[in-house]
Write a protein that holds these residues in place. Structure first.
Motif, PDB file in Angstrom:
ATOM      1  N   THR A 115       0.825  -1.197   0.000  1.00  0.00           N
ATOM      2  CA  THR A 115       0.000   0.000   0.000  1.00  0.00           C
ATOM      3  C   THR A 115       0.861   1.249   0.000  1.00  0.00           C
ATOM      4  O   THR A 115       1.804   1.367   0.774  1.00  0.00           O
ATOM      5  CB  THR A 115      -0.926   0.021   1.227  1.00  0.00           C
TER       6      THR A 115
ATOM      7  N   LYS B  37      -9.469   4.711  -2.721  1.00  0.00           N
ATOM      8  CA  LYS B  37      -8.499   3.622  -2.588  1.00  0.00           C
ATOM      9  C   LYS B  37      -8.539   2.778  -3.858  1.00  0.00           C
ATOM     10  O   LYS B  37      -9.610   2.349  -4.293  1.00  0.00           O
ATOM     11  CB  LYS B  37      -8.828   2.754  -1.375  1.00  0.00           C
ATOM     12  N   VAL B  38      -7.370   2.570  -4.437  1.00  0.00           N
ATOM     13  CA  VAL B  38      -7.266   1.867  -5.717  1.00  0.00           C
ATOM     14  C   VAL B  38      -6.362   0.649  -5.556  1.00  0.00           C
ATOM     15  O   VAL B  38      -5.223   0.775  -5.099  1.00  0.00           O
ATOM     16  CB  VAL B  38      -6.698   2.791  -6.809  1.00  0.00           C
ATOM     17  N   ARG B  39      -6.879  -0.516  -5.926  1.00  0.00           N
ATOM     18  CA  ARG B  39      -6.075  -1.739  -5.967  1.00  0.00           C
ATOM     19  C   ARG B  39      -5.793  -2.033  -7.440  1.00  0.00           C
ATOM     20  O   ARG B  39      -6.722  -2.173  -8.247  1.00  0.00           O
ATOM     21  CB  ARG B  39      -6.803  -2.927  -5.326  1.00  0.00           C
TER      22      ARG B  39
ATOM     23  N   ASP C 130      -9.693  -2.365  -8.749  1.00  0.00           N
ATOM     24  CA  ASP C 130     -10.769  -2.430  -7.760  1.00  0.00           C
ATOM     25  C   ASP C 130     -10.753  -1.103  -7.015  1.00  0.00           C
ATOM     26  O   ASP C 130      -9.736  -0.729  -6.418  1.00  0.00           O
ATOM     27  CB  ASP C 130     -10.541  -3.605  -6.799  1.00  0.00           C
TER      28      ASP C 130
ATOM     29  N   GLU D 206      -1.446  -0.934  -4.053  1.00  0.00           N
ATOM     30  CA  GLU D 206      -2.573  -0.070  -3.714  1.00  0.00           C
ATOM     31  C   GLU D 206      -2.075   1.355  -3.548  1.00  0.00           C
ATOM     32  O   GLU D 206      -0.926   1.587  -3.192  1.00  0.00           O
ATOM     33  CB  GLU D 206      -3.233  -0.515  -2.400  1.00  0.00           C
TER      34      GLU D 206
ATOM     35  N   SER E  93      -3.852   5.603  -2.618  1.00  0.00           N
ATOM     36  CA  SER E  93      -5.008   6.449  -2.346  1.00  0.00           C
ATOM     37  C   SER E  93      -4.818   7.794  -3.015  1.00  0.00           C
ATOM     38  O   SER E  93      -3.705   8.353  -3.015  1.00  0.00           O
ATOM     39  CB  SER E  93      -5.207   6.642  -0.837  1.00  0.00           C
TER      40      SER E  93
ATOM     41  N   SER F  70      -3.071 -10.928  -1.156  1.00  0.00           N
ATOM     42  CA  SER F  70      -3.608  -9.568  -1.053  1.00  0.00           C
ATOM     43  C   SER F  70      -2.520  -8.523  -0.846  1.00  0.00           C
ATOM     44  O   SER F  70      -2.540  -7.455  -1.454  1.00  0.00           O
ATOM     45  CB  SER F  70      -4.628  -9.496   0.082  1.00  0.00           C
TER      46      SER F  70
END
Length: 291
Positions: A2, A164-166, A190, A156, A158, A151
Motif C-alpha cells: 500500500t 483507494k485503488v487496488r 478495484d 494499492e 489512495s 492480497s
C-alpha cells in the motif's frame, strides 16, 4: 503493498460516455454455485479481449459449498479475485494454492488444463469475481501457467480525494499492477470511493472498457450507474479516459483492454479461433490429453 503517498490525478481531458448499462444474468456453475454472469457470450465481440465476468456473493453456504470440481479449460486466461472467503485451487499441471480475502489467482489455460476450485469454509460470506481474458491465436496452445497473488502483493494507493485503488493489472496513476500482459494490455482496478469522491483514469482510445459497480453507485457523465450494473463505455476516438463520481460509499471494478480482433469460437470451457480447433479441444479432453 500500500502506498500512503498522495498521487497526482490522471488528467482526463474528455471522458468517455456510457454506451449502455447491462444487468447480469442469475445462473449457476460448477456444483451448483449461484452467481451472476455480468459479461455474457453475446458481449464478447463488443468487449474483446474479455470473454466473461462472473460475480458471486452470498452469506448462504448452500449457494457455494459445492464449489467448482474438476473441469477443463483451453485457449484463454482465468482471473479469480476473492473479496471474502477461501477457495482451494488444484490443477493437472501440479499447481495448488489458497485463494483468500483480497487475493487473486491468475491462470493461463493455454493448450489445456483441468482444475478445481473448492471452498475451504462451511459458513460465512463468500464473495468475488472471475474474469476470462482471451489469448491471442499465437498463444492459445502455450504451456499452462499459474500464479497466486496474495492480497498484500497487490499494489494499492489512495488519491487526494480518498479513493483507494487496488491495481490488479495494468497501470494507474503511475502505479504498476501485479500483472502485465503485452498482447491484451489489461487494466483491472478495484476501486473504493467515499461518498461524492471522484476518480479519473486515462484509457487508450483503442481499448474496450467497462465498469461494474458492486456496492453503492456512480455517476459517469449524464448516466447513473447503480449497484449490480455494468456500464459499457463508448469507444470514442476523441476521448482519453473515464471519470466517475460516487453516490454514497461505492466499490467498483474498472476493466479495460486492447482488443485482439481475432475470431472467437467458444464451446463451454474452450475458447479458440475456429470450430475445427474447438472439435480438437473436445477430442483432446475426451482422450485425456489435457491432463
Amino acid at each position: 503493498m500500500t502506498s500512503s503517498l498522495n498521487v497526482p490525478p490522471n488528467a482526463v481531458k474528455q471522458a468517455r460516455d456510457v454506451e449502455r448499462l447491462i444487468v447480469g444474468q442469475a445462473t449457476s456453475d460448477g456444483a451448483g454455485v449461484k452467481l451472476t454472469r455480468v459479461l455474457t457470450q453475446p458481449l464478447q465481440r463488443r468487449l474483446d479481449p474479455f470473454l466473461m465476468l462472473d460475480a458471486f456473493g452470498t452469506d448462504n453456504p448452500d449457494d457455494y459449498i459445492g464449489g467448482f470440481p474438476d473441469h477443463p479449460h483451453r485457449g484463454f486466461e482465468t482471473i479469480t479475485y476473492m473479496i471474502a472467503g477461501r477457495m482451494r485451487h488444484r490443477d493437472s499441471a501440479g499447481h495448488e494454492g489458497l485463494l483468500q480475502n483480497g487475493g487473486v489467482q491468475w491462470m493461463t489455460a493455454g493448450r489445456g488444463i483441468i482444475h478445481s476450485e473448492l471452498p475451504e469454509q462451511e459458513a460465512g460470506r463468500m464473495e468475488g469475481f472471475q474474469l476470462w481474458l482471451n489469448l491471442p491465436a499465437k498463444d492459445k496452445m502455450s504451456a499452462p501457467w499459474y500464479r497466486d497473488i496474495q492480497s498484500d502483493a497487490i499494489p494499492e494507493f489512495s488519491t487526494d480525494a480518498g479513493v483507494k485503488v487496488r491495481v490488479i493489472a495494468g497501470e494507474s496513476h503511475g502505479v504498476q499492477g501485479a500483472m502485465q500482459r503485452e498482447a491484451t494490455q489489461p487494466l483491472y482496478l478495484d476501486l473504493y470511493l467515499p461518498d461524492e469522491a471522484s476518480f479519473e483514469q486515462i484509457l487508450p482510445a483503442t481499448h474496450n472498457a467497462f465498469v461494474y459497480v458492486y456496492q453503492g453507485g456512480l455517476v459517469m457523465g449524464e448516466t447513473t450507474v447503480p449497484s449490480q450494473r455494468m456500464a459499457i463505455l463508448k469507444n470514442q476516438v476523441d476521448r482519453d479516459g473515464a471519470i466517475m463520481k460516487a453516490q454514497g460509499p461505492t466499490r467498483a471494478l474498472l476493466i479495460a483492454g486492447q482488443p485482439l480482433n481475432e475470431p472467437i469460437a467458444q464451446y463451454g470451457p474452450f475458447v479458440m479461433n475456429s470450430n475445427e480447433e474447438i472439435f480438437q479441444a473436445v477430442a483432446d479432453f475426451k482422450a485425456g490429453r489435457l491432463a
